[in-house]
Design a protein around this motif. Structure first.
Motif, PDB file in Angstrom:
ATOM      1  N   LEU A  51       0.829  -1.207   0.000  1.00  0.00           N
ATOM      2  CA  LEU A  51       0.000   0.000   0.000  1.00  0.00           C
ATOM      3  C   LEU A  51       0.865   1.260   0.000  1.00  0.00           C
ATOM      4  CD1 LEU A  51      -2.951  -0.651   2.493  1.00  0.00           C
ATOM      5  CD2 LEU A  51      -3.028  -0.555   0.013  1.00  0.00           C
ATOM      6  N   LEU A  52       1.916   1.240   0.793  1.00  0.00           N
ATOM      7  CA  LEU A  52       2.827   2.383   0.870  1.00  0.00           C
ATOM      8  C   LEU A  52       3.496   2.637  -0.481  1.00  0.00           C
ATOM      9  CD1 LEU A  52       3.957   4.442   2.887  1.00  0.00           C
ATOM     10  CD2 LEU A  52       5.769   2.822   3.408  1.00  0.00           C
ATOM     11  N   LYS A  53       3.929   1.580  -1.129  1.00  0.00           N
ATOM     12  CA  LYS A  53       4.552   1.722  -2.452  1.00  0.00           C
ATOM     13  C   LYS A  53       3.559   2.293  -3.456  1.00  0.00           C
ATOM     14  CE  LYS A  53       6.499  -0.870  -6.296  1.00  0.00           C
ATOM     15  NZ  LYS A  53       5.683  -0.135  -7.266  1.00  0.00           N
ATOM     16  N   ASP A  54       2.324   1.766  -3.442  1.00  0.00           N
ATOM     17  CA  ASP A  54       1.304   2.273  -4.364  1.00  0.00           C
ATOM     18  C   ASP A  54       1.022   3.757  -4.109  1.00  0.00           C
ATOM     19  OD1 ASP A  54       1.151  -0.284  -5.386  1.00  0.00           O
ATOM     20  OD2 ASP A  54      -0.778  -0.772  -4.433  1.00  0.00           O
ATOM     21  N   ALA A  55       0.969   4.147  -2.837  1.00  0.00           N
ATOM     22  CA  ALA A  55       0.726   5.552  -2.501  1.00  0.00           C
ATOM     23  C   ALA A  55       1.872   6.428  -2.989  1.00  0.00           C
ATOM     24  CB  ALA A  55       0.526   5.709  -0.997  1.00  0.00           C
ATOM     25  N   PHE A  56       3.108   5.999  -2.758  1.00  0.00           N
ATOM     26  CA  PHE A  56       4.261   6.767  -3.229  1.00  0.00           C
ATOM     27  C   PHE A  56       4.260   6.883  -4.754  1.00  0.00           C
ATOM     28  CE2 PHE A  56       6.995   5.645   0.703  1.00  0.00           C
ATOM     29  CZ  PHE A  56       6.534   6.760   1.367  1.00  0.00           C
ATOM     30  N   ASP A  57       3.941   5.781  -5.430  1.00  0.00           N
ATOM     31  CA  ASP A  57       3.890   5.817  -6.893  1.00  0.00           C
ATOM     32  C   ASP A  57       2.847   6.820  -7.380  1.00  0.00           C
ATOM     33  OD1 ASP A  57       5.859   3.892  -7.000  1.00  0.00           O
ATOM     34  OD2 ASP A  57       4.491   2.231  -7.475  1.00  0.00           O
ATOM     35  N   GLU A  58       1.695   6.855  -6.729  1.00  0.00           N
ATOM     36  CA  GLU A  58       0.634   7.780  -7.126  1.00  0.00           C
ATOM     37  C   GLU A  58       1.052   9.232  -6.858  1.00  0.00           C
ATOM     38  OE1 GLU A  58      -3.207   8.817  -8.651  1.00  0.00           O
ATOM     39  OE2 GLU A  58      -1.868   7.100  -8.879  1.00  0.00           O
ATOM     40  N   ILE A  59       1.692   9.474  -5.736  1.00  0.00           N
ATOM     41  CA  ILE A  59       2.168  10.823  -5.420  1.00  0.00           C
ATOM     42  C   ILE A  59       3.184  11.265  -6.467  1.00  0.00           C
ATOM     43  CG2 ILE A  59       3.579  12.166  -3.805  1.00  0.00           C
ATOM     44  CD1 ILE A  59       2.208  10.490  -1.551  1.00  0.00           C
ATOM     45  N   ARG A  60       4.099  10.398  -6.815  1.00  0.00           N
ATOM     46  CA  ARG A  60       5.108  10.750  -7.827  1.00  0.00           C
ATOM     47  C   ARG A  60       4.471  11.006  -9.186  1.00  0.00           C
ATOM     48  NH1 ARG A  60       7.930   6.298  -5.232  1.00  0.00           N
ATOM     49  NH2 ARG A  60       9.397   7.214  -3.761  1.00  0.00           N
ATOM     50  N   ARG A  61       3.413  10.245  -9.484  1.00  0.00           N
ATOM     51  CA  ARG A  61       2.732  10.426 -10.763  1.00  0.00           C
ATOM     52  C   ARG A  61       2.005  11.771 -10.804  1.00  0.00           C
ATOM     53  NH1 ARG A  61      -2.022  10.080 -13.119  1.00  0.00           N
ATOM     54  NH2 ARG A  61      -3.160   9.512 -11.245  1.00  0.00           N
TER      55      ARG A  61
END
Length: 180
Positions: free
Chosen positions: A74-84
């Motif tokens: 979940l943390l990785k997905d959140a970071f990926d979305e923030i970066r996007r």
């Protein structure tokens, strides 16, 4: 923004999680917790619980590996979305945009046309330049051309003297607007 200590701790959690055994389960007598220490081998007992270790604690321990795996995903997905969603700050991009803005020729004719649609600008024409009728766009355009001594508003983009007259006229309007 995570502190350097937080970044380091998250990295340590990831390493411990990756190195830990998987497939945790409880023994039939609910006393031992088993895990698969080496992939492809049968689970072995890794923890023996005492009588004081109640079911919620055992359940927490059994689910720890899979829960941490879930949270890290979940943390990785959140970071990926923030970066996007958040573009990286590029100081060169700011400089480039400023230069493009400064280098782009001003469209004084378009600016003048927009001002002619402004209700307050029309009032200024009546009060300060004795323009008799500001209800009609064509009459306003004719009045502006006469005031600025140009054949068309397009001259404001090509004739430096017309540009200077427009800038003075616009400054006069802005001063009037500040104290109508």
């Amino acid at each position: 923004m995570a502190s350097p200590a937080d970044v380091q701790r998250l990295q340590q959690i990831r390493v411990r999680h990756a190195d830990a055994s998987t497939d945790w389960s409880l023994s039939a007598d609910s006393k031992a917790i088993f895990a698969r220490v080496v992939p492809g081998t049968p689970p072995v007992a890794i923890v023996e619980s005492t009588d004081d270790c109640d079911w919620p604690d055992r359940d927490f321990l059994i689910g720890a590996h899979s829960d941490i795996s879930f949270l890290l995903r979940l943390l990785k997905d959140a970071f990926d979305e923030i970066r996007r969603l958040k573009p990286r700050h590029d100081p060169h991009l700011v400089d480039r945009r400023r230069r493009e803005y400064e280098e782009k020729p001003k469209d004084f004719a378009a600016e003048c046309a927009m001002k002619c649609s402004d209700r307050l600008f029309r009032r200024y024409l009546v009060e300060c330049h004795n323009v008799p009728d500001v209800a009609d766009n064509e009459r306003i355009a004719v009045s502006i051309r006469n005031i600025l001594r140009v054949k068309s508003r397009g001259d404001l983009n090509t004739d430096p003297a017309a540009q200077a007259r427009w800038l003075d006229f616009r400054a006069s309007f802005e001063a009037w607007r500040a104290h109508p």
